[in-house]
Each structure stands twice: as structure tokens, then as C-alpha cells.
Enzyme design. Structure first.
Site, PDB file in Angstrom:
ATOM      1  N   CYS A 139      40.506  33.415  44.738  1.00  0.00           N
ATOM      2  CA  CYS A 139      41.002  34.744  44.380  1.00  0.00           C
ATOM      3  C   CYS A 139      41.529  35.456  45.625  1.00  0.00           C
ATOM      4  O   CYS A 139      41.969  34.815  46.604  1.00  0.00           O
ATOM      5  CB  CYS A 139      39.939  35.554  43.657  1.00  0.00           C
ATOM      6  SG  CYS A 139      40.597  37.000  42.775  1.00  0.00           S
ATOM      7  N   ASP A 208      32.631  41.148  43.100  1.00  0.00           N
ATOM      8  CA  ASP A 208      32.857  42.362  42.310  1.00  0.00           C
ATOM      9  C   ASP A 208      31.560  43.114  42.105  1.00  0.00           C
ATOM     10  O   ASP A 208      31.533  44.339  42.028  1.00  0.00           O
ATOM     11  CB  ASP A 208      33.514  42.019  40.974  1.00  0.00           C
ATOM     12  CG  ASP A 208      34.941  41.583  41.207  1.00  0.00           C
ATOM     13  OD1 ASP A 208      35.163  40.398  41.508  1.00  0.00           O
ATOM     14  OD2 ASP A 208      35.827  42.461  41.151  1.00  0.00           O
TER      15      ASP A 208
HETATM   16  C1  RUB Z   1      39.220  40.275  42.246  1.00  0.00           C
HETATM   17  C2  RUB Z   1      38.051  39.524  42.774  1.00  0.00           C
HETATM   18  C3  RUB Z   1      37.717  39.726  44.226  1.00  0.00           C
HETATM   19  C4  RUB Z   1      36.695  40.868  44.337  1.00  0.00           C
HETATM   20  C5  RUB Z   1      36.495  41.305  45.784  1.00  0.00           C
HETATM   21  O1  RUB Z   1      39.369  40.130  40.859  1.00  0.00           O
HETATM   22  O2  RUB Z   1      37.348  38.826  42.079  1.00  0.00           O
HETATM   23  O3  RUB Z   1      37.151  38.578  44.781  1.00  0.00           O
HETATM   24  O4  RUB Z   1      37.125  41.999  43.606  1.00  0.00           O
HETATM   25  O5  RUB Z   1      37.680  41.854  46.300  1.00  0.00           O
HETATM   26  P1  RUB Z   1      40.617  40.852  40.117  1.00  0.00           P
HETATM   27  P2  RUB Z   1      37.625  42.887  47.534  1.00  0.00           P
HETATM   28  O6  RUB Z   1      41.853  40.307  40.739  1.00  0.00           O
HETATM   29  O7  RUB Z   1      40.445  40.493  38.674  1.00  0.00           O
HETATM   30  O8  RUB Z   1      40.457  42.341  40.350  1.00  0.00           O
HETATM   31  O9  RUB Z   1      36.896  42.164  48.627  1.00  0.00           O
HETATM   32  O10 RUB Z   1      39.065  43.159  47.885  1.00  0.00           O
HETATM   33  O11 RUB Z   1      36.883  44.091  47.090  1.00  0.00           O
END
Ligand code: RUB
Length: 333
Positions: A139, A208
Site C-alpha cells: 500500500c 490504519d
Molecule cells: C491506506 C493504508 C495505509 C495506512 C497508513 O489505505 O492502509 O497503510 O492508512 O498510512 P487506503 P499513513 O489507501 O485505503 O486509505 O502511514 O499514511 O497514515
């Protein structure tokens, strides 16, 4: 838009910025747990700024309604309710002007802290990365990338194997960000992950939500990757600032996993090709699209936060310090 044109929520005026932000979070124009939290805090500040409430009670009702609308957008990233809770708890004053000032100040403080926390955790995470290491990502996580950025700043050579991440291909954003840092990238389809784990020194992902037992809730596919990494002996590092800690899990609640539209997986044309009919007309073809999954603590080696690095089973100690016993949602009162 004039004040009288503004959308209302239960008779309460909602600022256009709040409406726009809620729409952008729901459609994933704004995505990733940290960016969602930042945008939500900014939207509450915009609501405070735009408010034409004529009493303190009306102002508070507006802010609660705005928070409630933002809260409803996506259910899994706890950074969103944590951001809303933080800003609403900082609303202080007996008149509109004081309330407005305190709310905006609190939102600004939240956003500043968010950025600082990411920098700090990046430096902690960078200590785990050695010169010449290869990380495998899944991701797009700004917390995870902060660790790579800090390692690169320290002069270490880091390379990355980037999983594409179906269905929305957030791996492309990760590849772009890493290339901007000068990090060599090998982009692979998700199904190739196990094969390439032999070339990786770390799996590096974001989160998340983090549950009190140390489970990590992150983009669908994280748990399978972690299981494969354990089998291959590759350590799994989760980069997550403390606003990813889910207070409700301290009292036994579970984290809701968002189910997204099936058309992200199978568009209308592809659906027609398979079934010969329109989506929804063949009840026997079911497309499921969970956006996140749960990685149990036994498959995670370290959770890196701005307060230091934790074995997943110990994260509850940080959560007790951060949240105490209070997990109420001020927008519901
Ligand atoms: C995003 C996702 C990321 C976390 C952490 O999912 O799973 O790994 O949100 O991101 P989506 P960050 O694309 O469905 O929002 O470290 O930028 O908070």
C-alpha cells in the site's frame, strides 16, 4: 455559496469545506490514515472559522455535526475519530469568539503534532534499517515512508520492493515517493510477494488502526504478507504514530473493516463479460472488496511510534498512557 445556501445537518449549518473534505475522504481523493486525520482537523478548523452561530451552544452543535459527518466517511482508520476527539475536546470558552479561537488553535496544534510525530517515528524506524537494506512495502503509508526518508537522510543506501496493492494500486504512489527520494524501486504484482521476500531484509508497512492486543489493521493483503514474511524469516516492521492506536479496543471492541464498492475490483464492462448481464442482475456472482485486514501480533516484530519502538504485545502500555479510561465520542453527546 451564501450562508443560507449552505447544507445543513439536522438544522445545523455545515461549512462547504467540511462537505468537500467528507466527500474526498469517502471517495479516497484524500486517503491514508495520517492524511485523513490531517484533513479532518483542518475541516473542523474551517467549520469554526466559517461559523455564523449566534450562541456558544449553537457553535458547539455545529462543530459536533461537522465532526459527525466527517466520522461517517470511512470506518477503519482510527486516526479519524482520534483527530475529531482531540479537536472537539479542545473547544473552550463561553462565547462564540473564544470557542472559535480555541478550536482553530487546537486543530492547528493537532496538525503540527501529526507532522512532528511522523518525523520522530521516522528517525526511530530508520535505526532499524542498515546501509544496503531492502524493504518490501504494501500500500502507501506516509509513516512507513518517513522511516525510509530518515534512513536515506542518514546516508544509508536503501532499496525497495513495492507491492502494487490491488485493487487501487496505492503501490504506484509509494513507488513515486520512493523514486523522489532517490530510492531504487522494484515494482511487483501482489502475487509475486513471496518469491521476492528472499530479496528483502524487512517488510515495512503502516497501519490504519492498532488494537490493544497488538493486532495491526492495515490494507488488505498485509496479513498474508506478514505470514509469508514470518515463514521466510523476514522481520515485519509497522510504522504507526500513536494516533493509530484504537482506544475502543481497550474495552473489548473490535475494529470495523470497511467493505468498498465491488466496481473497484470488477468494473461494469468486466462484469458484463463474465456474466452477460449488468452488475446486480446475476445474484450468483458475488464480488467482495474488503479494504483492510487484521495481522495478529505474533506476525509483527515491531511497532515503531513517535514514542519509540514497541513489541506489539506491549503497545497497550502506550495506549493506557495516551487514553486513560476515556474513549467517549464527543460528537455523539
Ligand atoms: C491506506 C493504508 C495505509 C495506512 C497508513 O489505505 O492502509 O497503510 O492508512 O498510512 P487506503 P499513513 O489507501 O485505503 O486509505 O502511514 O499514511 O497514515
Amino acid at each position: 455559496m451564501t450562508t443560507t445556501d449552505r447544507p445543513t445537518d439536522g438544522g445545523v449549518e455545515i461549512a462547504p469545506t467540511v462537505e468537500d473534505t467528507a466527500r474526498d475522504i469517502a471517495s479516497m481523493e484524500i486517503r491514508g490514515a495520517a492524511a485523513i486525520a490531517d484533513a479532518a482537523a483542518a475541516a473542523l478548523a474551517a467549520q469554526a472559522d466559517a461559523s455564523s452561530a449566534d450562541s456558544a451552544a449553537a457553535f458547539r452543535a455545529e462543530l459536533r455535526a461537522a465532526a459527525s459527518q466527517l466520522y461517517e466517511t470511512r470506518p477503519t482508520a482510527v486516526s479519524l475519530p482520534n483527530a475529531l476527539r482531540y479537536v472537539l475536546r479542545g473547544m473552550e470558552g463561553g462565547d462564540v469568539a473564544t470557542l472559535r479561537r480555541s478550536t482553530i488553535r487546537r486543530a492547528e496544534a493537532f496538525r503540527r503534532d501529526l507532522e512532528a510525530a511522523q518525523d520522530t517515528l521516522g528517525r526511530v524506524g530508520a535505526n532499524r534499517l542498515r546501509d544496503g537494506d531492502v524493504v518490501m512495502t504494501h500500500c502507501h503509508s506516509t509513516d512507513a515512508l518517513a522511516c525510509v526518508a530518515a534512513a536515506v537522510e542518514d546516508g544509508k543506501h536503501v532499496e525497495a520492493i513495492v507491492k502494487e496493492t490491488r485493487p487501487r494500486q496505492q503501490g504506484h504512489i509509494t513507488a513515486r515517493d520512493l523514486r523522489e527520494m532517490g530510492v531504487p524501486v522494484t515494482l511487483i504484482v501482489d502475487n509475486a510477494a513471496r518469491r521476492y521476500l528472499d530479496d528483502a531484509d524487512h517488510v515495512l508497512v503502516g497501519a490504519d488502526s492498532i488494537a490493544a492486543d497488538g493486532s495491526v489493521i492495515n490494507k488488505i493483503g498485509t496479513s498474508g504478507l506478514a505470514v509469508n514474511a514470518r515463514e521466510r524469516g523476514v522481520p515485519v516492521m509497522v510504522a504507526a504514530q500513536s494516533i493509530k492506536c484504537h482506544p475502543d479496543t481497550m474495552t473489548g471492541h473490535t475494529v470495523e473493516i470497511e467493505m468498498r464498492d465491488e466496481r473497484e475490483v470488477l468494473d461494469v464492462a468486466a462484469h458484463r463479460e463474465i456474466t452477460g448481464v449488468e452488475p446486480g442482475e446475476d445474484a450468483e456472482l458475488v464480488v467482495e472488496n474488503p479494504a483492510f485486514d487484521v495481522t495478529p501480533p505474533r506476525h509483527v516484530d515491531a511497532i515503531v511510534t513517535e514514542h519509540g519502538q514497541y513489541p506489539p504485545e506491549s503497545i497497550v502500555m502506550l495506549m493506557r498512557e495516551l487514553f486513560g479510561e476515556t474513549t467517549s465520542d464527543p460528537w455523539q453527546t
